[in-house]
Design a protein around this motif. Structure first.
Motif, PDB file in Angstrom:
ATOM      1  N   PRO A 153       0.851  -1.193   0.000  1.00  0.00           N
ATOM      2  CA  PRO A 153       0.000   0.000   0.000  1.00  0.00           C
ATOM      3  C   PRO A 153       0.889   1.245   0.000  1.00  0.00           C
ATOM      4  N   GLY A 154       0.396   2.327  -0.575  1.00  0.00           N
ATOM      5  CA  GLY A 154       1.211   3.534  -0.567  1.00  0.00           C
ATOM      6  C   GLY A 154       2.487   3.372  -1.364  1.00  0.00           C
ATOM      7  N   ASN A 155       2.435   2.571  -2.427  1.00  0.00           N
ATOM      8  CA  ASN A 155       3.589   2.334  -3.295  1.00  0.00           C
ATOM      9  C   ASN A 155       3.886   3.612  -4.079  1.00  0.00           C
ATOM     10  N   ARG A 156       4.974   4.282  -3.735  1.00  0.00           N
ATOM     11  CA  ARG A 156       5.283   5.568  -4.364  1.00  0.00           C
ATOM     12  C   ARG A 156       6.616   5.512  -5.096  1.00  0.00           C
ATOM     13  N   LEU A 157       6.638   6.013  -6.311  1.00  0.00           N
ATOM     14  CA  LEU A 157       7.847   6.079  -7.131  1.00  0.00           C
ATOM     15  C   LEU A 157       8.187   7.549  -7.361  1.00  0.00           C
ATOM     16  N   HIS A 158       9.402   7.944  -6.987  1.00  0.00           N
ATOM     17  CA  HIS A 158       9.860   9.320  -7.194  1.00  0.00           C
ATOM     18  C   HIS A 158      11.170   9.236  -7.972  1.00  0.00           C
ATOM     19  N   GLU A 159      11.137   9.666  -9.207  1.00  0.00           N
ATOM     20  CA  GLU A 159      12.283   9.546 -10.110  1.00  0.00           C
ATOM     21  C   GLU A 159      12.582  10.910 -10.720  1.00  0.00           C
ATOM     22  N   PRO A 160      13.288  11.785  -9.980  1.00  0.00           N
ATOM     23  CA  PRO A 160      13.543  13.130 -10.484  1.00  0.00           C
ATOM     24  C   PRO A 160      14.335  13.120 -11.796  1.00  0.00           C
ATOM     25  N   LYS A 161      13.837  13.866 -12.780  1.00  0.00           N
ATOM     26  CA  LYS A 161      14.457  13.907 -14.104  1.00  0.00           C
ATOM     27  C   LYS A 161      15.747  14.721 -14.092  1.00  0.00           C
ATOM     28  N   GLY A 162      16.681  14.290 -14.912  1.00  0.00           N
ATOM     29  CA  GLY A 162      17.942  15.002 -15.040  1.00  0.00           C
ATOM     30  C   GLY A 162      18.862  14.871 -13.847  1.00  0.00           C
ATOM     31  N   VAL A 163      18.583  13.904 -12.977  1.00  0.00           N
ATOM     32  CA  VAL A 163      19.360  13.747 -11.744  1.00  0.00           C
ATOM     33  C   VAL A 163      20.267  12.522 -11.834  1.00  0.00           C
ATOM     34  N   TYR A 164      21.559  12.719 -11.533  1.00  0.00           N
ATOM     35  CA  TYR A 164      22.544  11.644 -11.565  1.00  0.00           C
ATOM     36  C   TYR A 164      22.984  11.221 -10.163  1.00  0.00           C
ATOM     37  N   GLU A 165      22.660  12.032  -9.153  1.00  0.00           N
ATOM     38  CA  GLU A 165      23.106  11.742  -7.780  1.00  0.00           C
ATOM     39  C   GLU A 165      22.590  10.378  -7.330  1.00  0.00           C
ATOM     40  N   HIS A 166      23.400   9.726  -6.495  1.00  0.00           N
ATOM     41  CA  HIS A 166      23.128   8.345  -6.117  1.00  0.00           C
ATOM     42  C   HIS A 166      22.969   8.199  -4.606  1.00  0.00           C
ATOM     43  N   GLY A 167      21.979   7.422  -4.182  1.00  0.00           N
ATOM     44  CA  GLY A 167      21.849   7.054  -2.784  1.00  0.00           C
ATOM     45  C   GLY A 167      21.649   8.236  -1.856  1.00  0.00           C
ATOM     46  N   VAL A 168      22.445   8.282  -0.806  1.00  0.00           N
ATOM     47  CA  VAL A 168      22.320   9.341   0.195  1.00  0.00           C
ATOM     48  C   VAL A 168      22.481  10.728  -0.437  1.00  0.00           C
ATOM     49  N   ALA A 169      23.282  10.833  -1.493  1.00  0.00           N
ATOM     50  CA  ALA A 169      23.502  12.130  -2.146  1.00  0.00           C
ATOM     51  C   ALA A 169      22.219  12.714  -2.722  1.00  0.00           C
ATOM     52  N   LEU A 170      21.231  11.879  -3.007  1.00  0.00           N
ATOM     53  CA  LEU A 170      19.936  12.380  -3.480  1.00  0.00           C
ATOM     54  C   LEU A 170      19.317  13.343  -2.475  1.00  0.00           C
ATOM     55  N   LEU A 171      19.595  13.118  -1.201  1.00  0.00           N
ATOM     56  CA  LEU A 171      18.960  13.884  -0.138  1.00  0.00           C
ATOM     57  C   LEU A 171      19.610  15.243   0.076  1.00  0.00           C
ATOM     58  N   ASP A 172      20.694  15.528  -0.665  1.00  0.00           N
ATOM     59  CA  ASP A 172      21.284  16.861  -0.610  1.00  0.00           C
ATOM     60  C   ASP A 172      20.368  17.880  -1.285  1.00  0.00           C
ATOM     61  N   ASP A 173      19.486  17.388  -2.147  1.00  0.00           N
ATOM     62  CA  ASP A 173      18.495  18.246  -2.780  1.00  0.00           C
ATOM     63  C   ASP A 173      17.322  18.438  -1.819  1.00  0.00           C
ATOM     64  N   ALA A 174      17.002  19.686  -1.528  1.00  0.00           N
ATOM     65  CA  ALA A 174      15.980  19.982  -0.520  1.00  0.00           C
ATOM     66  C   ALA A 174      14.621  19.387  -0.876  1.00  0.00           C
TER      67      ALA A 174
END
Length: 212
Positions: free
Chosen positions: A176-197
């Protein structure tokens, strides 16, 4: 060498190490070190990437602690799933009656697998840029068994992990609550994704939704 409480892991201040560096047992019985922070009724297990250690999660662990969660960042040294399960047990022993698993890269693969075998099941899981398989852990095989809400996040240009996010989300038919978030143009990986506010806000909103 036996693990000892108070390890600074190369990133904790002496005060942080004294207050939050812990040793717990994985479900296989092996000792595992970690960094504990915060307090609250909801516990969050943080599993790190293959190229790092507990330090990858230190800053986020402290932030989550201030947000009202109790957090245990695992310093992986062996069986990732057993370590995640052991960390979950440690948090529950400290009073967490809700539990969320969050992992980056190989840690993401581990938390999807762990979420299908942990008893009781976690209240939610967050996967950040994990492979569909890592070592003995097969997240794609586990995903159809996942019955907890899940957030899959990976940069669309972070190949092959963007594709893995889509595959896993499609396979998680019982979640339930299956959510996919795939920001376009983003190459950052793993924890580095969270540097984006915006990405961090998305994760934090998901965590708070399932801690109530």
């Amino acid at each position: 060498m036996p693990l000892k409480k108070g390890d600074g892991f190369g990133c904790l201040t002496p005060g942080q190490a004294k207050a939050g560096s812990v040793v717990f047992k994985g479900t296989g019985g092996a000792g595992t070190a970690g960094f504990y922070a915060g307090r609250g009724n909801t516990g969050i297990v943080l599993a790190h990437q293959a190229d790092g250690n507990v330090c990858q999660w230190k800053d986020r662990a402290l932030e989550l602690g201030k947000e009202g969660f109790q957090v245990l960042a695992v310093n992986s040294a062996g069986d990732d799933v057993a370590e995640v399960d052991g960390a979950a047990a440690h948090l529950r022993a400290k009073g967490a009656w809700k539990l969320i698993l969050m992992g980056a890269s190989k840690g993401g693969t581990a938390v999807v697998r762990a979420a299908t075998v942990l008893e009781p099941r976690p209240d939610a899981a967050v996967w950040l840029s994990g492979p569909t398989e890592y070592g003995p852990d097969d997240a794609l095989a586990a995903a159809p068994k996942l019955t907890s809400p899940v957030l899959y996040m990976a940069g669309a240009e972070d190949s092959p992990f963007g594709d893995a996010a889509v595959q896993l989300s499609r396979a998680s038919t019982k979640a339930p609550g299956n959510r996919l978030h795939e920001p376009k143009g983003v190459y950052e990986h793993g924890v580095a994704l969270l540097d984006d506010a915006k990405n961090w806000s998305t994760v934090l909103a998901f965590l708070k939704k399932y801690c109530i």
